[in-house]
Design an enzyme around this catalytic site. Structure first.
Site, short mmCIF file in Angstrom:
data_model
loop_
_atom_site.label_atom_id
_atom_site.label_comp_id
_atom_site.label_asym_id
_atom_site.label_seq_id
_atom_site.Cartn_x
_atom_site.Cartn_y
_atom_site.Cartn_z
N ALA A 27 0.87 -1.16 -0.09
CA ALA A 27 0.06 0.18 -0.15
C ALA A 27 0.94 1.50 -0.02
CB ALA A 27 -1.09 -0.21 1.27
N GLN A 61 12.94 -4.83 -9.93
CA GLN A 61 12.07 -5.77 -10.18
C GLN A 61 10.86 -5.55 -10.58
OE1 GLN A 61 13.67 -9.10 -8.20
NE2 GLN A 61 11.64 -10.25 -7.77
N GLU A 62 9.87 -4.94 -9.74
CA GLU A 62 8.62 -4.61 -10.28
C GLU A 62 8.55 -4.10 -11.43
OE1 GLU A 62 6.76 -1.99 -7.27
OE2 GLU A 62 4.57 -2.25 -8.46
N LEU A 75 -7.46 -5.79 -36.47
CA LEU A 75 -7.63 -7.03 -37.62
C LEU A 75 -8.88 -7.74 -36.89
CD1 LEU A 75 -3.82 -7.79 -38.04
CD2 LEU A 75 -5.50 -6.47 -39.70
N GLY A 131 -11.84 -6.50 -36.49
CA GLY A 131 -12.99 -5.72 -36.68
C GLY A 131 -13.81 -5.57 -35.47
N GLY A 132 -15.35 -5.76 -35.82
CA GLY A 132 -16.25 -5.33 -34.80
C GLY A 132 -16.02 -6.48 -33.51
C1 FAD Z 1 -5.00 -1.25 -11.47
C2 FAD Z 1 -4.02 -0.63 -10.46
C3 FAD Z 1 -3.41 -1.42 -9.82
C4 FAD Z 1 -2.56 -0.59 -8.79
N1 FAD Z 1 -1.96 -1.56 -7.73
C5 FAD Z 1 -1.24 -0.69 -6.94
C6 FAD Z 1 -0.78 -1.33 -5.64
O1 FAD Z 1 -0.68 -2.62 -5.33
N2 FAD Z 1 -0.22 -0.46 -4.68
C7 FAD Z 1 -0.05 0.67 -4.82
O2 FAD Z 1 0.71 1.22 -3.91
N3 FAD Z 1 -0.38 1.32 -5.83
C8 FAD Z 1 -0.83 0.66 -7.06
N4 FAD Z 1 -1.37 1.44 -7.86
C9 FAD Z 1 -1.37 2.88 -8.01
C10 FAD Z 1 -0.64 2.89 -9.29
O3 FAD Z 1 0.84 2.73 -8.81
C11 FAD Z 1 -0.63 4.65 -9.37
O4 FAD Z 1 -1.90 4.79 -10.10
C12 FAD Z 1 0.53 5.27 -10.37
O5 FAD Z 1 1.89 5.20 -9.54
C13 FAD Z 1 0.27 6.68 -10.73
O6 FAD Z 1 0.01 7.60 -9.74
P1 FAD Z 1 -1.36 8.32 -9.59
O7 FAD Z 1 -2.50 7.37 -10.29
O8 FAD Z 1 -1.56 9.00 -8.42
O9 FAD Z 1 -1.12 9.68 -11.01
P2 FAD Z 1 -0.66 10.81 -10.65
O10 FAD Z 1 0.62 10.80 -9.81
O11 FAD Z 1 -1.57 11.93 -10.26
O12 FAD Z 1 0.02 11.16 -12.16
C14 FAD Z 1 -1.09 11.14 -13.32
C15 FAD Z 1 -0.37 11.22 -14.52
O13 FAD Z 1 0.48 12.33 -14.36
C16 FAD Z 1 1.77 12.33 -15.28
N5 FAD Z 1 2.93 12.25 -14.63
C17 FAD Z 1 3.17 12.07 -13.13
N6 FAD Z 1 4.27 12.66 -12.59
C18 FAD Z 1 4.77 13.00 -13.73
C19 FAD Z 1 6.20 13.58 -13.89
N7 FAD Z 1 7.31 13.63 -13.10
N8 FAD Z 1 6.73 13.74 -15.26
C20 FAD Z 1 5.62 13.92 -16.30
N9 FAD Z 1 4.57 13.44 -16.18
C21 FAD Z 1 4.00 12.98 -14.95
C22 FAD Z 1 1.69 10.86 -15.75
O14 FAD Z 1 1.10 10.70 -17.01
C23 FAD Z 1 0.83 10.08 -14.74
O15 FAD Z 1 -0.15 9.01 -15.24
C24 FAD Z 1 -2.45 0.60 -8.97
C25 FAD Z 1 -3.15 1.45 -9.71
C26 FAD Z 1 -3.80 0.75 -10.80
C27 FAD Z 1 -4.72 1.50 -11.98
#
Ligand code: FAD
Length: 388
Positions: free
Chosen positions: A132, A252-253, A348, A350-351
């Site tokens: 988290a 690694q992640e 490829l 289609g619908g």
């Molecule tokens: C399906 C799913 C599973 C997930 N699983 C986990 C989990 O298990 N544990 C966990 O902790 N989190 C998890 N996440 C969260 C994920 O890691 C974050 O959504 C991600 O790190 C982006 O953070 P944010 O959504 O707050 O976007 P923001 O930080 O608000 O960023 C939004 C957008 O701004 C742009 N941006 C941000 N920073 C920069 C920068 N420095 N330079 C240029 N552009 C930038 C990028 O386009 C980015 O996508 C998950 C998310 C999803 C959707």
């Protein structure tokens, strides 16, 4: 599935034990998971008993030393698990997160006592894990987390909310990223383990979030209101190490996301080739149009480059040499390519490609988040640019 790209096996694949393990894992997913994926997608999670089954099959903590209940393998074993899941479309089963991200945090930073207490249960599936980090107000900028863990005697009292947490509905061991010193930025961050079955009060799971893809994965908000955990649940010898610990393991992640991307690309090309060879238009198959052949030739070429690069990154990781920038290349470049190739493959179809019941439509929505989680691709480019 291996025959889609005809890439000569990388050195790390040439160990017979790895290919036997890969086949056994593939059979497990085919037998135990593939028939149920549709049901899991509808219900929005993978049932807990599947974790126990995967534990019994030796798939959980495959790269963990045997003394902690693992299978005694290394990252090559994780790589083939990820690959088999991608090939067979087992989306939503959070094994790569559990095995490849959270178990390694405990193995690398946990005390001997913590490792003995938790790791065997991770390997058996009695403990399902989550990490988290992300909060409603901060994702990319991890230094900005607001969740706090304040010391009170021999306990930490945790307050805050997290969101988008994978395995959030099923996990009973959660590594929480919290500020033990809110006056500091990155240096105030610590990793604290919350065993949800041991918590007396204050821990709540929010709803299982509705996503556009990866429907079988449970992804949740988590709330911590004065949650008390023993101070012995801190990962690492002292507070304030969390940010550095995260940075050490995030490579690694990120490469795991690249590996997931390659496997899904292989599946997309295989599915699409089969589809276009049987679908007819204008008196011939879709395959017979030169455009189709050129598009799939392009996809195959790019996929081959991606696979060779991903295999190279796996080799580096096994040797302990995968740096943050190279892992970021695997994550960003392959996930971008994955979305591009799957989009071509969907076209490829289609619908039918737009129909949720077709694998390519599911892959299209499943793929999109690969460019966002694990660090948005823009953040990956920042890390790469720093090395120039
Ligand atoms: C399906 C799913 C599973 C997930 N699983 C986990 C989990 O298990 N544990 C966990 O902790 N989190 C998890 N996440 C969260 C994920 O890691 C974050 O959504 C991600 O790190 C982006 O953070 P944010 O959504 O707050 O976007 P923001 O930080 O608000 O960023 C939004 C957008 O701004 C742009 N941006 C941000 N920073 C920069 C920068 N420095 N330079 C240029 N552009 C930038 C990028 O386009 C980015 O996508 C998950 C998310 C999803 C959707």
């Amino acid at each position: 599935m291996q025959d889609v790209l005809n890439v000569p096996p990388a050195n790390w694949r040439q160990d017979e034990e790895i290919s036997i393990f890969s086949d056994a894992v593939g059979q497990f997913f085919e037998r135990e998971c593939a028939p149920h994926v549709e049901e899991w997608r509808k219900q929005g999670y993978v049932p807990r008993e599947m974790w126990k089954k995967a534990g019994e099959a030796g798939i959980l903590c495959a790269s963990m030393p045997e003394e902690y209940g693992g299978a005694g393998g290394d990252f090559r074993h994780e790589a083939v698990i990820i690959e088999q899941m991608g090939w067979q479309g087992i989306d939503g089963f959070g094994i790569s997160l559990h095995n490849g991200i959270i178990a390694p945090y405990i193995e690398a930073f946990g005390s001997e006592e913590q490792k003995k207490k938790w790791l065997p249960k991770l390997a058996s599936g009695d403990l399902v894990t989550a990490i988290a980090m992300t909060e409603p107000g901060t994702g990319s900028d991890l230094q900005g987390v607001k969740t706090t863990a304040k010391k009170d005697g021999n306990h930490y009292v945790i307050n805050g909310s997290k969101t988008f947490i994978s395995n959030g509905q099923t996990a009973n061991l959660i590594v929480v990223v919290a500020k033990t010193d809110p006056t500091q930025g990155a240096k105030g961050i610590s990793l604290i383990v919350v065993e949800t079955d041991e918590v007396e009060s204050g821990f709540e799971r929010g709803r299982n979030l509705e996503k556009i893809g990866q429907k079988a994965a449970d992804t949740s908000e988590l709330f911590f209101n004065d949650v008390r955990v023993p101070t012995s649940n801190l990962l690492g010898p002292e507070e304030g190490q969390g940010f550095v610990q995260l940075m050490q393991k995030l490579s690694q992640e990120r490469h795991i996301i690249g590996l997931q991307g390659v496997a899904m690309i292989e599946r997309a090309i295989k599915e699409t080739t089969a589809y276009v060879k049987q679908r007819k238009a204008f008196g011939k198959t879709i395959w017979d149009f030169q455009n189709t052949q050129f598009k799939l030739a392009e996809c195959k070429t790019e996929a081959t480059v991606a696979k060779v690069f991903a295999d190279h990154c796996t080799q580096l990781l096994v040797e302990g040499k995968l740096d943050a920038a190279t892992a970021s290349m695997s994550k960003y470049w392959i996930s971008d390519l994955q979305c591009k190739i799957i989009d071509e493959c969907l076209q490829l179809h289609g619908g039918y490609g737009y129909m949720d019941e077709y694998p390519i439509g599911q892959m299209y929505t499943d793929a999109r988040v690969q460019r966002i989680y694990g660090g948005a691709n823009e953040v990956m480019k920042m890390l790469i640019a720093r090395t120039l």
